[in-house]
Structure formats: structure tokens, C-alpha cells
Design a protein around this motif. Structure first.
Motif, PDB file in Angstrom:
ATOM      1  N   TYR A   7      55.754  27.043  46.399  1.00  0.00           N
ATOM      2  CA  TYR A   7      55.133  25.833  46.906  1.00  0.00           C
ATOM      3  C   TYR A   7      55.687  25.639  48.309  1.00  0.00           C
ATOM      4  O   TYR A   7      56.877  25.431  48.502  1.00  0.00           O
ATOM      5  CB  TYR A   7      55.425  24.650  45.984  1.00  0.00           C
TER       6      TYR A   7
ATOM      7  N   HIS B 276      50.230  25.478  47.217  1.00  0.00           N
ATOM      8  CA  HIS B 276      50.638  26.495  46.238  1.00  0.00           C
ATOM      9  C   HIS B 276      50.237  27.852  46.777  1.00  0.00           C
ATOM     10  O   HIS B 276      49.078  28.079  47.102  1.00  0.00           O
ATOM     11  CB  HIS B 276      49.952  26.211  44.902  1.00  0.00           C
ATOM     12  N   GLU B 277      51.197  28.752  46.871  1.00  0.00           N
ATOM     13  CA  GLU B 277      50.941  30.102  47.364  1.00  0.00           C
ATOM     14  C   GLU B 277      51.273  31.098  46.263  1.00  0.00           C
ATOM     15  O   GLU B 277      52.402  31.150  45.791  1.00  0.00           O
ATOM     16  CB  GLU B 277      51.810  30.367  48.592  1.00  0.00           C
ATOM     17  N   LYS B 278      50.281  31.862  45.859  1.00  0.00           N
ATOM     18  CA  LYS B 278      50.499  32.893  44.841  1.00  0.00           C
ATOM     19  C   LYS B 278      50.875  34.196  45.510  1.00  0.00           C
ATOM     20  O   LYS B 278      50.375  34.511  46.578  1.00  0.00           O
ATOM     21  CB  LYS B 278      49.245  33.096  43.998  1.00  0.00           C
ATOM     22  N   GLU B 279      51.740  34.936  44.859  1.00  0.00           N
ATOM     23  CA  GLU B 279      52.140  36.238  45.385  1.00  0.00           C
ATOM     24  C   GLU B 279      50.941  37.167  45.390  1.00  0.00           C
ATOM     25  O   GLU B 279      50.171  37.225  44.425  1.00  0.00           O
ATOM     26  CB  GLU B 279      53.254  36.845  44.525  1.00  0.00           C
ATOM     27  N   LYS B 280      50.773  37.894  46.449  1.00  0.00           N
ATOM     28  CA  LYS B 280      49.703  38.884  46.541  1.00  0.00           C
ATOM     29  C   LYS B 280      50.300  40.240  46.166  1.00  0.00           C
ATOM     30  O   LYS B 280      51.180  40.753  46.858  1.00  0.00           O
ATOM     31  CB  LYS B 280      49.142  38.911  47.953  1.00  0.00           C
TER      32      LYS B 280
ATOM     33  N   ASP C  34      55.388  32.879  42.598  1.00  0.00           N
ATOM     34  CA  ASP C  34      54.622  31.796  43.191  1.00  0.00           C
ATOM     35  C   ASP C  34      55.580  30.860  43.908  1.00  0.00           C
ATOM     36  O   ASP C  34      56.722  30.681  43.491  1.00  0.00           O
ATOM     37  CB  ASP C  34      53.863  31.016  42.124  1.00  0.00           C
TER      38      ASP C  34
ATOM     39  N   ASP D   9      60.359  24.558  51.244  1.00  0.00           N
ATOM     40  CA  ASP D   9      59.632  25.415  50.319  1.00  0.00           C
ATOM     41  C   ASP D   9      60.399  25.470  49.000  1.00  0.00           C
ATOM     42  O   ASP D   9      61.632  25.413  48.988  1.00  0.00           O
ATOM     43  CB  ASP D   9      59.498  26.831  50.882  1.00  0.00           C
TER      44      ASP D   9
END
Length: 56
Positions: free
Chosen positions: A6, A46-50, A4, A21
């Protein structure tokens, strides 16, 4: 390992918070009040790993 992140969107800053970041580990070191204020102000998202699922 935690992937994850930010992502810094710009448009301002908070004293003591990097204007870049950050990994989830770096983000977790910030005081909770600062985390909440930075997200609410739209400075970070917030960016979650895909995770990609492949045929087994």
C-alpha cells in the motif's frame, strides 16, 4: 510471501496510520473502516506485485 504493498501518496493523514508505504501484512492490522477511508481519500493506493514470466 505476500508482496502486495500500500503506497502512501501523501496529502493528508489519519491518526494512528503511518504516513509511509506499508506491506499488506501491516495494512491488514488496520481497522477495516480506516483502510477503506484511506483508500477512498486517495492517501494510499494498493499495488500488486507484477510477476515476470520467463521462458521455461
Amino acid at each position: 510471501m505476500d508482496k502486495d504493498r500500500y503506497i502512501y501518496k501523501g496529502g493528508g493523514y489519519f491518526a494512528g496510520v503511518p504516513a509511509r508505504d506499508m506491506s499488506a501484512e501491516e495494512w491488514a492490522k488496520l481497522p477495516k473502516e480506516i483502510q477503506e477511508a484511506a483508500l477512498k481519500a486517495g492517501l494510499y493506493v494498493h499495488e500488486k506485485e507484477k510477476l515476470e514470466v520467463k521462458d521455461a
